[in-house]
Design an enzyme around this catalytic site. Structure first.
Site, short mmCIF file in Angstrom:
data_model
loop_
_atom_site.label_atom_id
_atom_site.label_comp_id
_atom_site.label_asym_id
_atom_site.label_seq_id
_atom_site.Cartn_x
_atom_site.Cartn_y
_atom_site.Cartn_z
N HIS A 146 47.78 47.23 31.11
CA HIS A 146 48.91 47.49 32.02
C HIS A 146 49.49 48.87 31.84
CE1 HIS A 146 48.95 43.75 34.05
NE2 HIS A 146 48.56 43.21 32.91
N GLU B 83 35.64 37.96 39.89
CA GLU B 83 36.06 38.60 38.64
C GLU B 83 35.66 37.79 37.41
OE1 GLU B 83 40.34 39.13 38.57
OE2 GLU B 83 40.70 37.26 39.63
N ASP C 17 38.86 42.33 35.22
CA ASP C 17 38.52 41.09 34.52
C ASP C 17 37.01 40.93 34.40
OD1 ASP C 17 40.94 39.89 33.68
OD2 ASP C 17 41.44 39.50 35.76
N CYS D 109 38.59 45.99 44.06
CA CYS D 109 40.02 46.28 43.87
C CYS D 109 40.41 46.43 42.40
CB CYS D 109 40.88 45.21 44.54
SG CYS D 109 40.73 43.60 43.78
C1 PEP Z 1 40.94 42.74 38.38
O1 PEP Z 1 40.81 41.86 37.52
O2 PEP Z 1 40.12 43.66 38.54
C2 PEP Z 1 42.12 42.75 39.25
C3 PEP Z 1 42.21 43.58 40.27
O3 PEP Z 1 43.12 41.89 38.97
P1 PEP Z 1 44.23 42.08 37.81
O4 PEP Z 1 44.09 43.47 37.25
O5 PEP Z 1 45.52 41.83 38.48
O6 PEP Z 1 43.82 41.01 36.85
MG MG Z 2 42.01 40.07 37.60
#
Ligand code: PEP
Ligand code: MG
Length: 587
Positions: A199, A444, A468, A515
């Site tokens: 994050h 994912e 993920d 994404c």
């Molecule tokens: C991912 O896992 O790539 C994703 C876009 O979701 P998050 O980062 O919210 O887990």
């Molecule tokens: Mg994810």
């Protein structure tokens, strides 16, 4: 700024996470127990220690009184009274007496003595079987943190207390840390832990500030106020940089500034490659508040709306249908006429939510635990409210729905069936919504990647969550700094799977987007487009640079890149191929 020569330069190497160079004083942030200094004190210095303690108590009292007054003015007397309890703790003769007694007995430094005593009190109140006493634990902890801050000169408070421009140095950052943060004050982020998709990095990318992760001991080696230069290109952090280092980076910064202004000048051009083939760059957002940045960077709609952000704004209450509807509608209206892909609740894992999980036992492996669609399919009440809110909002713009963490066809079919049920409820109530709202799934989890073609048959689009996917494929926790170097998107297994997912989607004539953070990496985006991804969704700030690179990419060069990447013998070689391709276009 302190003279560079004041302290010797210290160089710490980590993992380059977000490109860029920045420099400024450090704000060392500890969420939990601070690393309180512990050293012996000579008998003659004991009086000095007492004096330091008195001054710290006084400074804390002034700080609390000022806070009390400002809260009273803004929110009223009853909200401000919380600080009366804090002031009482601060004046507690037992706490002060015990600390001074410990100082006399142990002859260790005063912050160590105070921390020992305060920790004992905190433990006592935490273990008490009495809600009133439990409540006092929070008061003591807060006051102790403030006193330690004044004694030891480091911050143990939330990121909300960063009040001037600083390089944030943290063990790790969680979504709630970043939520409390005054964004404009961060010059760069460096963390002990973390990986390319933690994050802290997602936040740094959104803020367009450099980040270096996996430094292991940055919080130990950097002190509050140290001058820090962060090189997010090479993953190096210079503490108290030398004159030579400053000179070298001054020149690099100048070149980067020039490139940045060229990229900005082209930000509004079309999404087409050098050969005229269309692609689409959209934004990852947490709500309508991110749309100005999305527009400014010419995002073509929203490729990922992380709806858990509505829940994370206040983790004590579950947002009701109206609240969720309002957030969703605002975003759809702000993005119109472009499409918004609304991802259903992806809570749990590294995004714990107090009000939903308070009774759940702590999980040994939260990333592989009770999260996202797993949670929703077992908590249909919560899921129903969210789906109603999203469907209702779909009447006010152009929406798609996407399910996170799908690991099997059954899960996708269950989620779709439940969506149909909620839709028929709305229909029966005469509430308007988009009857043809497209439904997609995130890919994912490795099992979903393997059956991507089957999933594609049963939905309208696929979106690859590389954050993920990479962590699960390589069994590398995306937030664990010790193994950040193993989070390797260029691992051939990852590359094969990415290629196969995109192929599977294309075969079934379904749109495929990416994404995860990889979509916004300058080195990775060309490969994803070369493999056939229709769109890439990323933090808005990353869009212009990716557009600049792709607009300079010819089909034959992209094909050639694919050929070389899949013939490469090592992740390192692949990484170099990808970086060279991007750098050749970043001129
Ligand atoms: C991912 O896992 O790539 C994703 C876009 O979701 P998050 O980062 O919210 O887990
Ligand atoms: Mg994810």
């Amino acid at each position: 700024m302190p003279q560079p020569a004041d302290k010797p330069e210290l160089i710490i190497k980590g993992v380059a996470a977000v490109q860029g160079v920045a420099q400024g004083p450090a704000f060392v942030f500890f969420r939990d127990a601070p690393k309180v200094p512990n050293y012996p004190v000579a008998a003659a210095a004991l009086e000095g220690e007492k004096l330091r303690f008195e001054r710290a108590l006084l400074a804390t009292r002034e700080e609390l009184s000022a806070l009390r007054q400002s809260i009273a003015e803004r929110l009223g007397e009853s909200e401000a009274s919380i600080f009366d309890a804090h002031l009482l703790v601060l004046e507690d003769p037992a706490l002060i007496g015990d600390t001074l007694k410990t100082l006399g007995e142990t002859t260790r430094n005063i912050e160590h003595c105070f921390f020992q005593v305060a920790s004992r009190y905190i433990k006592f109140f935490a273990e008490a079987h009495d809600p009133y006493l439990n409540g006092r634990m929070g008061d003591i902890r807060d006051v102790a943190r403030r006193v330690l801050h004044h004694l030891a000169g480091f911050s143990v408070r939330t990121l909300a207390s960063v009040s001037d421009k600083r390089v944030i140095v943290a063990e790790e950052l969680t979504p709630s840390d970043t939520a409390s943060f005054e964004a404009g004050n961060a010059l760069a982020i460096v963390t002990d832990g973390g990986s390319l998709t933690s994050h802290a990095v997602i936040m740094a990318r959104a803020l367009r500030i450099p980040a270096v992760v996996g430094l292991l001991e940055a919080t130990k080696k950097i002190s509050y106020g140290d001058e820090v230069l962060v090189d997010g290109h090479d993953g190096v952090v210079y503490v108290n940089p030398s004159v030579d280092t400053l000179y070298r980076y001054g020149n690099i910064a100048k070149e980067r500034l020039q490139l940045r202004s060229r990229i900005r000048a082209e930000a509004g051009l079309d999404d087409v490659t050098a050969g005229g083939a269309p692609f689409k760059l959209s934004a990852n957002v947490n709500g309508a508040e991110d749309m100005p940045a999305a527009h400014e960077n010419h995002a073509r709609g929203v490729g990922l709306y992380r709806t858990e952000s509505i829940f994370l704004k206040n983790t004590d209450v579950i947002p009701d249908e109206e609240t969720q509807f309002r957030h969703c509608r605002e975003l759809l209206e702000a993005a119109a006429p472009e499409r918004v892909i609304v991802r259903t609740l992806d809570i749990g894992g590294d995004k714990p939510f107090g009000a939903l999980f308070s009774d759940a036992a702590a999980e040994a492996n939260p990333f592989m635990g009770f999260r996202a669609i797993r949670f929703c399919l077992e908590n249909k009440g919560v899921f129903r409210v969210q789906l109603r809110a999203i469907l209702r909002a779909s009447a006010f713009g152009s929406a798609k729905i996407m399910f996170p963490m799908i690991s099997s066809l059954e899960e996708l079919l269950d989620a779709k069936a439940f969506l149909q049920k909620v839709a028929s409820e709305l229909r029966a109530e005469g509430i308007p919504f988009d009857e043809h709202i497209p439904v997609g799934t995130m890919i994912e989890i490795p099992s979903a990647a393997v059956i991507a073609a089957t999933l594609a048959e049963h939905c309208d689009f696929l979106s690859v969550g590389t954050n993920d996917l990479v962590q699960y494929m390589l069994a590398v926790d995306r937030g664990n700094g010790r193994i950040a170097h193993l989070y390797e998107p260029c691992n051939p297994a990852v590359l094969i799977v990415l290629r196969d997912i995109i192929r599977a989607g294309k075969e079934k004539k379904k749109k495929v987007s990416v994404c995860g953070e990889l979509a916004g990496f300058p080195a990775f985006a060309p490969l994803l487009i070369a493999l056939g991804a229709d769109s890439l969704s990323m933090t808005p700030a990353a869009i212009p640079e990716i557009r600049y690179i792709l607009r300079r990419s010819k089909r034959e060069d992209l094909d050639n890149l694919v050929e070389r990447v899949y013939a490469s013998r090592s992740p390192k070689e692949t990484d170099t191929l990808l970086r060279d391709f991007a750098n050749a276009r970043l001129r």
